[in-house]
Design a protein around this motif. Structure first.
Motif, PDB file in Angstrom:
ATOM      1  N   LEU A   1       0.826  -1.208   0.000  1.00  0.00           N
ATOM      2  CA  LEU A   1       0.000   0.000   0.000  1.00  0.00           C
ATOM      3  C   LEU A   1       0.858   1.255   0.000  1.00  0.00           C
ATOM      4  CD1 LEU A   1      -2.672   1.568   0.274  1.00  0.00           C
ATOM      5  CD2 LEU A   1      -2.534   1.194   2.746  1.00  0.00           C
ATOM      6  N   HIS A   2       1.789   1.305   0.934  1.00  0.00           N
ATOM      7  CA  HIS A   2       2.537   2.549   1.106  1.00  0.00           C
ATOM      8  C   HIS A   2       3.660   2.703   0.093  1.00  0.00           C
ATOM      9  CE1 HIS A   2       0.114   3.431   4.519  1.00  0.00           C
ATOM     10  NE2 HIS A   2       0.460   2.323   5.131  1.00  0.00           N
ATOM     11  N   ASN A   3       3.984   1.633  -0.631  1.00  0.00           N
ATOM     12  CA  ASN A   3       4.963   1.739  -1.713  1.00  0.00           C
ATOM     13  C   ASN A   3       4.296   2.031  -3.056  1.00  0.00           C
ATOM     14  OD1 ASN A   3       7.166   1.290  -0.054  1.00  0.00           O
ATOM     15  ND2 ASN A   3       7.118  -0.926  -0.332  1.00  0.00           N
TER      16      ASN A   3
ATOM     17  N   ARG B   1       7.245   9.155  18.780  1.00  0.00           N
ATOM     18  CA  ARG B   1       8.595   9.587  19.130  1.00  0.00           C
ATOM     19  C   ARG B   1       9.141  10.570  18.091  1.00  0.00           C
ATOM     20  NH1 ARG B   1      12.006   4.293  19.682  1.00  0.00           N
ATOM     21  NH2 ARG B   1      13.449   5.837  18.866  1.00  0.00           N
ATOM     22  N   ASP B   2       8.268  11.467  17.630  1.00  0.00           N
ATOM     23  CA  ASP B   2       8.615  12.458  16.610  1.00  0.00           C
ATOM     24  C   ASP B   2       8.986  11.832  15.272  1.00  0.00           C
ATOM     25  OD1 ASP B   2       8.189  14.627  18.340  1.00  0.00           O
ATOM     26  OD2 ASP B   2      10.208  14.463  19.159  1.00  0.00           O
ATOM     27  N   ILE B   3       8.603  10.592  15.067  1.00  0.00           N
ATOM     28  CA  ILE B   3       8.829   9.889  13.799  1.00  0.00           C
ATOM     29  C   ILE B   3       7.480   9.713  13.116  1.00  0.00           C
ATOM     30  CG2 ILE B   3       9.604   7.722  12.746  1.00  0.00           C
ATOM     31  CD1 ILE B   3      11.494   7.381  15.147  1.00  0.00           C
ATOM     32  N   PRO B   4       7.323  10.107  11.857  1.00  0.00           N
ATOM     33  CA  PRO B   4       6.041   9.939  11.167  1.00  0.00           C
ATOM     34  C   PRO B   4       5.576   8.486  11.210  1.00  0.00           C
ATOM     35  CG  PRO B   4       7.485  11.359   9.884  1.00  0.00           C
ATOM     36  CD  PRO B   4       8.312  10.819  11.015  1.00  0.00           C
ATOM     37  N   GLU B   5       4.273   8.310  11.521  1.00  0.00           N
ATOM     38  CA  GLU B   5       3.710   6.969  11.658  1.00  0.00           C
ATOM     39  C   GLU B   5       2.353   6.922  10.976  1.00  0.00           C
ATOM     40  OE1 GLU B   5       3.226   3.762  15.220  1.00  0.00           O
ATOM     41  OE2 GLU B   5       2.309   5.705  15.624  1.00  0.00           O
TER      42      GLU B   5
ATOM     43  N   ARG C   1       3.198   1.605  10.125  1.00  0.00           N
ATOM     44  CA  ARG C   1       4.228   1.799   9.099  1.00  0.00           C
ATOM     45  C   ARG C   1       4.957   3.108   9.387  1.00  0.00           C
ATOM     46  NH1 ARG C   1       7.429  -0.036   4.759  1.00  0.00           N
ATOM     47  NH2 ARG C   1       7.618   1.588   3.198  1.00  0.00           N
ATOM     48  N   TYR C   2       6.286   3.063   9.328  1.00  0.00           N
ATOM     49  CA  TYR C   2       7.133   4.246   9.509  1.00  0.00           C
ATOM     50  C   TYR C   2       7.775   4.527   8.152  1.00  0.00           C
ATOM     51  CZ  TYR C   2       6.253   2.883  14.284  1.00  0.00           C
ATOM     52  OH  TYR C   2       5.624   2.521  15.446  1.00  0.00           O
ATOM     53  N   PRO C   3       7.174   5.425   7.366  1.00  0.00           N
ATOM     54  CA  PRO C   3       7.610   5.587   5.974  1.00  0.00           C
ATOM     55  C   PRO C   3       9.059   6.038   5.831  1.00  0.00           C
ATOM     56  CG  PRO C   3       6.028   7.297   6.604  1.00  0.00           C
ATOM     57  CD  PRO C   3       6.026   6.296   7.693  1.00  0.00           C
ATOM     58  N   ASP C   4       9.526   6.908   6.713  1.00  0.00           N
ATOM     59  CA  ASP C   4      10.903   7.398   6.587  1.00  0.00           C
ATOM     60  C   ASP C   4      11.917   6.281   6.796  1.00  0.00           C
ATOM     61  OD1 ASP C   4       9.753   9.816   6.181  1.00  0.00           O
ATOM     62  OD2 ASP C   4      10.405  10.732   8.060  1.00  0.00           O
ATOM     63  N   GLN C   5      11.584   5.318   7.638  1.00  0.00           N
ATOM     64  CA  GLN C   5      12.483   4.186   7.918  1.00  0.00           C
ATOM     65  C   GLN C   5      12.129   2.953   7.081  1.00  0.00           C
ATOM     66  OE1 GLN C   5      11.036   6.058  10.392  1.00  0.00           O
ATOM     67  NE2 GLN C   5      12.922   7.214  10.721  1.00  0.00           N
TER      68      GLN C   5
ATOM     69  N   LEU D   1      13.706   1.205  15.346  1.00  0.00           N
ATOM     70  CA  LEU D   1      13.723   2.634  15.035  1.00  0.00           C
ATOM     71  C   LEU D   1      14.992   3.288  15.588  1.00  0.00           C
ATOM     72  CD1 LEU D   1      10.003   3.551  15.788  1.00  0.00           C
ATOM     73  CD2 LEU D   1      11.081   3.387  13.530  1.00  0.00           C
ATOM     74  N   PRO D   2      15.420   4.378  14.987  1.00  0.00           N
ATOM     75  CA  PRO D   2      16.614   5.061  15.495  1.00  0.00           C
ATOM     76  C   PRO D   2      16.340   5.761  16.820  1.00  0.00           C
ATOM     77  CG  PRO D   2      15.593   6.339  13.757  1.00  0.00           C
ATOM     78  CD  PRO D   2      14.877   5.020  13.787  1.00  0.00           C
ATOM     79  N   GLY D   3      17.409   5.924  17.625  1.00  0.00           N
ATOM     80  CA  GLY D   3      17.282   6.644  18.888  1.00  0.00           C
ATOM     81  C   GLY D   3      16.674   5.792  19.965  1.00  0.00           C
TER      82      GLY D   3
END
Length: 544
Positions: free
Chosen positions: A268-270, A306-310, A326-330, A357-359
């Motif tokens: 879906l997100h791709n 956590r300030d990450i788009p979800e 889904r975390y699109p940036d990652q 996830l980072p951090g």
């Protein structure tokens, strides 16, 4: 081809269930630790899958699928996905829109003329985004005395209830309020436009083309589904069966696996389902009449973690719990399905996501300010919101402000924070002679105005004025209000009686239920208003 590659890789991951799965991720042991409490031999549990960059990287399962027969959960076990299902219903509507067979701006009555004609038009877009104002049919059924799970509800029941509602919670597009009615109506609309049952349309247009081989709708709860986990709720130190005995679907009712879910969200997100435009349409957030952008899109919440788009949605039906994110940036996806009602699917999925996830850690987002005891004390009192009339009491406990056990953190003398994201801004109310109220502002900008309310301590004679018989044709229910042992009692058919606690003048509460009485010009009580989260103001007329 991307779908075929995903299937091949997923098959490899599934074959590596158990100890060998550690080869797929250095975090496998940590993932096992997240679900340790569900690994007991006499406990239901969960299945989880993780994908990154379009490739599945982890698939694990914990606990029992069937406690009576000691059958364990596996990554291929079928669970019910609750409201995670909504994005599939939305996808069916968007496919028909993409083909020009309907428009999201169409009036819903064009396809469902059984619905009343309200002052303002309800569009398909309103249904997709929970901005229609329609009352939730399941909540109306509970007011009637038959909450979901108490009898077999069908789409015929849903439509009958929706067709009886003379009023909306609010004008379409004015606010957001979650309502399953909109998604059951969408399933009905897909049937009427496509000319085939919704389950059949989904199978031939979505599930089979995408290779979701373990996915189907629970449109007949009596159908045998091989490999399905039974659902359970905790009970007296053990568990009891808690299955969804209903045939409504589209709002929920998707039977699926974590492998199918994680594959679906990756495709879906791709943009690999019906093109990038389809994905963009699914993720387009709704904008209210005021112009405010809300977090809800089409069966998807567009938020941050956590300030990450979800991009995510949770689900709960009977004893099933679910979360798909889904975390699109990652390029990271996590699917979680559980058959234990005490599993917090959102929290568990986020704990898994944290491993990839980072951090680390989260920022609370506030720094407590030094506010005097007198300033804090000035905020104590009873308030009510001006939208629905809900009471809210702020108390001082051990030198801190508190609402039902949640501490309010002072950011400034007139600004408090509740929980992780809600802000209270206190202000002098216009024309109040110095009276102070506050605005409650949620993370997505929804603003509620609260005004001071006066504590209500009715006498026996006051209570007697509310006694009587009240009837609602919208709920097809009759309530009797009596005074017993100095308390007001609301007697409901087929359900337990409610003991009403005075809140403010002519308003009472029982748990999260708000009961307000309305008077005529002579001061005589003529109406009862029944309010819960998804039915804001159901009127019962006095008939005695």
């Amino acid at each position: 081809m991307a779908a075929l590659r995903f299937v091949a890789t997923l098959a490899t991951v599934l074959l590596l269930q158990g100890p060998l799965a550690a080869q797929q991720s250095s975090s496998t042991t940590d993932v096992d630790a997240v679900f340790a409490r569900f690994a007991a031999p006499h406990s239901p549990g969960c299945a989880v899958a993780v994908a990154r960059g379009g490739e599945p990287i982890l698939s694990r399962a914990y606990g029992q699928a069937d406690l009576e027969h000691a059958i364990p959960n596996t990554a291929e076990t079928i669970f019910e996905a609750g409201s995670v299902s909504k994005q599939f219903t939305a996808a069916a509507i968007h496919l028909l829109a993409q083909e020009g067979r309907l428009s999201l701006n169409d009036d819903v009555r064009q396809y469902v003329p059984e619905l009343p004609e309200y002052d303002d038009s309800i569009t398909l877009r309103h249904l997709l985004t929970h901005t229609s104002g329609l009352r939730d049919w399941g909540s109306v059924a509970s007011i009637e005395g038959w909450p979901r799970g108490s009898r077999v509800h069908t789409h015929e029941h849903m439509l009958d209830i929706a067709a009886r509602q003379k009023s909306l919670n609010y004008p379409p597009g004015e606010y957001y309020s979650y309502t399953n009615t909109g998604y059951n109506l969408q399933a009905l609309i897909v049937e009427r436009v496509s000319g085939m049952p919704f389950a059949e349309f989904s199978r031939t247009r979505i599930f089979e083309p995408l290779g979701l081989t373990s996915t189907q709708w629970r449109d007949d709860y009596t159908r045998v589904v091989p490999g399905r986990a039974q659902a359970y709720s905790p009970d007296s130190g053990g568990y009891r069966l808690n299955m969804p005995f209903e045939n409504v679907h589209g709002n929920g009712g998707l039977l699926t696996t974590v492998g199918d879910l994680v594959r679906w969200t990756e495709l879906l997100h791709n943009g690999e389902i019906a093109g990038p435009e389809f994905s963009a349409a699914m993720q387009a957030q709704a904008r209210l009449n005021s112009g405010r952008l809300i977090e809800y899109a089409s069966g998807l919440y567009i938020t941050d973690y956590r300030d990450i788009p979800e991009i995510s949605h949770s689900g709960a039906t009977a004893g099933y719990r679910a979360f798909l994110t889904r975390y699109p940036d990652q390029e990271l996806s996590v699917a979680l399905l559980c058959n234990a009602a005490n599993a917090n699917a959102t929290s568990l999925a986020h704990q898994v996501a944290d491993l990839y996830l980072p951090g680390g850690g989260t920022d609370t987002g506030y720094v407590a300010a030094n506010v005097s005891a007198a300033e804090l004390a000035s905020r104590v009192g009873l308030y009510r919101d001006t939208r629905r009339g809900l009471p809210l009491r702020i108390e001082l406990d051990g030198g801190a402000l508190d609402i039902d056990g949640t501490e309010l953190i002072p950011l400034q003398p007139n600004v408090l924070q509740r929980g992780s994201s809600t802000i209270f801004e206190f202000e002098t109310l216009p024309g109040s002679g110095g009276g102070t109220g506050f605005r409650s502002i949620s993370s997505d900008g929804d603003t509620l105005q609260y005004v001071p309310a006066t504590n209500f301590a009715p006498s026996a004679a006051d209570l007697a004025a509310f006694g009587g018989t009240y009837r609602s044709d919208e709920a097809e229910a009759t309530y009797v209000v009596t005074v017993q042992d100095g308390r007001l009692l609301l007697q409901r058919p087929f359900d337990r009686d409610l003991t009403l606690t005075p809140a403010y003048e002519d308003a009472f509460t029982s748990g999260s239920t708000l009961i307000r009485f309305h008077r005529d010009q002579s001061g005589r009580v003529r109406e009862l208003s029944y309010g819960i989260s998804r039915v804001w103001d159901m009127r019962f007329g006095r008939v005695d």
